[in-house]
Design a protein around this motif. Sequence first.
Motif, short mmCIF file in Angstrom:
data_model
loop_
_atom_site.label_atom_id
_atom_site.label_comp_id
_atom_site.label_asym_id
_atom_site.label_seq_id
_atom_site.Cartn_x
_atom_site.Cartn_y
_atom_site.Cartn_z
N ALA A 86 -4.82 2.54 -7.17
CA ALA A 86 -3.96 1.85 -7.75
C ALA A 86 -4.12 0.39 -8.34
O ALA A 86 -3.78 0.09 -9.29
CB ALA A 86 -2.78 1.82 -6.83
N ASN A 87 -4.74 -0.40 -7.52
CA ASN A 87 -5.17 -1.67 -7.84
C ASN A 87 -6.05 -1.96 -9.12
O ASN A 87 -6.10 -2.70 -9.79
CB ASN A 87 -5.74 -2.57 -6.57
N HIS A 88 -7.07 -1.17 -9.18
CA HIS A 88 -8.05 -1.03 -10.24
C HIS A 88 -7.57 0.06 -11.69
O HIS A 88 -8.31 -0.15 -12.72
CB HIS A 88 -9.34 -0.46 -9.83
N GLY A 89 -6.60 0.50 -11.46
CA GLY A 89 -6.08 1.44 -12.53
C GLY A 89 -6.82 2.82 -12.82
O GLY A 89 -7.09 2.92 -14.17
N TRP A 90 -7.12 3.22 -11.96
CA TRP A 90 -8.26 4.41 -11.91
C TRP A 90 -7.51 5.81 -11.90
O TRP A 90 -8.27 6.84 -11.90
CB TRP A 90 -9.36 4.35 -11.02
N GLU A 91 -6.18 5.66 -11.82
CA GLU A 91 -5.60 7.18 -11.49
C GLU A 91 -5.69 7.96 -12.67
O GLU A 91 -6.13 9.35 -12.20
CB GLU A 91 -3.96 6.74 -11.61
N VAL A 92 -5.66 7.69 -14.04
CA VAL A 92 -5.57 8.60 -15.02
C VAL A 92 -7.09 8.97 -15.15
O VAL A 92 -7.69 10.21 -15.26
CB VAL A 92 -5.36 8.13 -16.43
#
Length: 189
Positions: A86-92
């Motif tokens: 979540a902190n690095h924005g890797w969800e997608v």
Amino acid sequence: MTDEQQPAGGTADEDGAPEGAPLPEHRADGLDLARAAARAAAASPGAAPAKRRTTPRRRTVPRSSGSRPDDRDPQLLEQAMGRLIANHGWEVDLRVQGVFGRWAELVGSEVADHCTPESFDDGRLVVRTDSTAWATQLKLLAPSIVRRLNEDLGHGTVTVIEVLGPHLPTWTKGRLASRDGRGPRDTYG
């Protein structure tokens, strides 16, 4: 001081040195000043005690977590990885890579035997086929595949599928290559 503790020359001042004697050299660590202040405070019993600090000092050493949960407590790997993602924005990106791993399940085994996803960037999924016939077939299936992928990844994640044909040999090598031809001139009349 008692009479036995006083030097033979007479009376002593607060520092224990005889009156009229030169004061000892000041030490760089300030320990002599601290001792003199402590002696002066002890000598005047009626004086008010020194004021205490009202603002708390900042601690440089981390406190122990105590009985309440804290970020420094041991965490489950799933929670720690979830926070990192979540902190690095890797969800997608991770969901898309999951689609790449389940490609045969999502598009069917027959289609998956003839095409593979290559990359995903800004809503554009690039798919490589093993023949031009399958490239044409996949272009016809693209809207239904986009709909299926968006159901799995979230609405609007995949906007377009770019279908690429097979990797073909290039005819521009050699010293006798023709510039505007469509292949080697000896077979394509």
